[in-house]
Write an enzyme that holds these catalytic residues in place. Structure first.
Site, short mmCIF file in Angstrom:
data_model
loop_
_atom_site.label_atom_id
_atom_site.label_comp_id
_atom_site.label_asym_id
_atom_site.label_seq_id
_atom_site.Cartn_x
_atom_site.Cartn_y
_atom_site.Cartn_z
N ARG A 43 -1.90 -14.27 4.31
CA ARG A 43 -2.60 -13.60 5.40
C ARG A 43 -1.89 -13.83 6.74
O ARG A 43 -1.86 -12.96 7.60
CB ARG A 43 -4.06 -14.05 5.45
CG ARG A 43 -4.81 -13.54 4.22
CD ARG A 43 -6.22 -14.05 4.15
NE ARG A 43 -7.08 -13.50 5.19
CZ ARG A 43 -7.61 -12.29 5.16
NH1 ARG A 43 -7.35 -11.46 4.17
NH2 ARG A 43 -8.40 -11.87 6.13
N ASN A 65 -1.92 0.04 6.70
CA ASN A 65 -1.42 -1.22 7.28
C ASN A 65 -0.51 -1.98 6.31
O ASN A 65 -0.33 -3.18 6.41
CB ASN A 65 -2.57 -2.08 7.80
CG ASN A 65 -3.52 -2.53 6.70
OD1 ASN A 65 -3.38 -2.12 5.55
ND2 ASN A 65 -4.47 -3.36 7.05
N THR A 85 -5.42 -7.34 10.55
CA THR A 85 -5.68 -6.09 9.83
C THR A 85 -5.15 -4.87 10.59
O THR A 85 -4.52 -3.99 10.01
CB THR A 85 -7.20 -5.93 9.61
OG1 THR A 85 -7.68 -7.08 8.92
CG2 THR A 85 -7.51 -4.68 8.80
N ARG A 96 2.43 -6.55 9.05
CA ARG A 96 1.67 -5.40 9.55
C ARG A 96 2.16 -4.96 10.93
O ARG A 96 2.15 -3.77 11.24
CB ARG A 96 0.18 -5.73 9.57
CG ARG A 96 -0.42 -5.71 8.15
CD ARG A 96 -1.75 -6.36 8.12
NE ARG A 96 -2.52 -6.12 6.91
CZ ARG A 96 -3.59 -6.81 6.59
NH1 ARG A 96 -4.03 -7.77 7.39
NH2 ARG A 96 -4.25 -6.54 5.48
N PHE A 130 -15.37 3.58 7.26
CA PHE A 130 -14.00 3.88 6.86
C PHE A 130 -13.80 3.92 5.35
O PHE A 130 -12.69 4.19 4.88
CB PHE A 130 -13.03 2.88 7.50
CG PHE A 130 -13.26 1.43 7.13
CD1 PHE A 130 -12.82 0.92 5.92
CD2 PHE A 130 -13.92 0.58 8.02
CE1 PHE A 130 -13.03 -0.42 5.58
CE2 PHE A 130 -14.14 -0.76 7.69
CZ PHE A 130 -13.69 -1.26 6.47
N LYS A 153 0.82 -1.22 0.00
CA LYS A 153 0.00 0.00 0.00
C LYS A 153 0.86 1.28 0.00
O LYS A 153 2.07 1.23 0.22
CB LYS A 153 -0.93 -0.04 1.22
CG LYS A 153 -1.92 -1.20 1.19
CD LYS A 153 -2.93 -1.09 2.33
CE LYS A 153 -3.91 -2.24 2.29
NZ LYS A 153 -4.98 -2.07 3.31
N HIS A 190 -2.26 -5.64 1.63
CA HIS A 190 -3.57 -6.29 1.48
C HIS A 190 -3.36 -7.67 0.91
O HIS A 190 -2.45 -7.87 0.09
CB HIS A 190 -4.46 -5.48 0.52
CG HIS A 190 -5.66 -6.26 0.04
ND1 HIS A 190 -6.83 -6.32 0.77
CD2 HIS A 190 -5.85 -7.04 -1.05
CE1 HIS A 190 -7.69 -7.11 0.13
NE2 HIS A 190 -7.12 -7.56 -0.99
P1 CMP Z 1 -7.43 -4.61 3.66
O1 CMP Z 1 -6.99 -5.99 3.93
O2 CMP Z 1 -6.81 -3.91 2.51
O3 CMP Z 1 -9.02 -4.59 3.49
C1 CMP Z 1 -9.82 -3.44 3.75
C2 CMP Z 1 -9.05 -2.36 4.43
O4 CMP Z 1 -9.79 -1.38 5.09
C3 CMP Z 1 -8.20 -2.97 5.53
O5 CMP Z 1 -7.15 -3.74 4.97
C4 CMP Z 1 -7.78 -1.74 6.31
O6 CMP Z 1 -6.59 -1.15 5.84
C5 CMP Z 1 -8.92 -0.75 6.02
N1 CMP Z 1 -9.63 -0.36 7.24
C6 CMP Z 1 -9.68 0.88 7.73
N2 CMP Z 1 -10.42 0.92 8.84
C7 CMP Z 1 -10.84 -0.35 9.07
C8 CMP Z 1 -11.65 -0.96 10.09
N3 CMP Z 1 -12.17 -0.25 11.09
N4 CMP Z 1 -11.87 -2.27 10.01
C9 CMP Z 1 -11.36 -3.02 8.98
N5 CMP Z 1 -10.59 -2.49 7.99
C10 CMP Z 1 -10.33 -1.17 8.04
#
Ligand code: CMP
Length: 140
Positions: free
Chosen positions: A87, A114, A93, A104, A59, A11, A117
């Site tokens: 993962r 983070n 996450t 992460r 978000f 990212k 993805h």
């Molecule tokens: P990713 O795996 O890219 O999938 C969705 C993304 O939303 C997640 O990683 C986070 O970077 C982002 N995100 C931001 N806020 C939240 C939240 N409260 N819960 C889950 N994902 C979030």
């Protein structure tokens, strides 16, 4: 064990800090092979489409702004149980909840920024890979 393919996105927080190589090295050390790569600026529209499943979440707008805030490195990863493996190596996450030694935990700045993805299922991996790559781009 099954050989799978999954989609990885490094990212904008990570491209900004010039750590795409560090992160890719972690993926490779975990047995994942990068068989397609693109570094590019994701548009706001692409981010909205890619993350459409989260459109109703609070978000969503901030997430789409963030994903369009700098270059991303999108890769297809291949390996045994690649979806779960990726993962596992990324960690939770929210970097604050991620296990020690995960990408992460080590590199993530916040739940939004983070660093990485990864697809969460075989169905989504196929959809996400096709979103960014054609079969001709993928060289196993
Ligand atoms: P990713 O795996 O890219 O999938 C969705 C993304 O939303 C997640 O990683 C986070 O970077 C982002 N995100 C931001 N806020 C939240 C939240 N409260 N819960 C889950 N994902 C979030």
């Amino acid at each position: 064990m099954a050989i799978e393919r999954t989609l990885s996105i490094i990212k904008p927080d990570a491209t900004r800090r010039n750590i795409t190589g560090l992160i890719t090295a972690r993926l490779e050390a975990a047995g994942l092979r990068s068989i397609a790569q693109r570094r590019f600026f994701m548009t706001r529209q692409q981010a909205e489409k890619f993350y459409a499943v989260h459109a109703e979440r609070a978000f969503f707008d901030d997430l789409c702004d963030f994903m369009a805030s700098g270059p991303v490195l999108v890769q297809v990863l291949e390996g045994e149980n690649a979806i779960a493996r990726n993962r596992e190596v990324m960690g939770a996450t929210n970097p604050a909840n991620a296990d020690e030694g995960t990408i992460r935990k080590e590199f993530g700045e916040s739940i939004e920024a983070n660093s990485a993805h990864g697809s969460d299922s075989p169905e989504n991996a196929a959809i996400e890979i096709a979103f960014f790559f054609s079969e001709l781009d993928i060289v196993g």
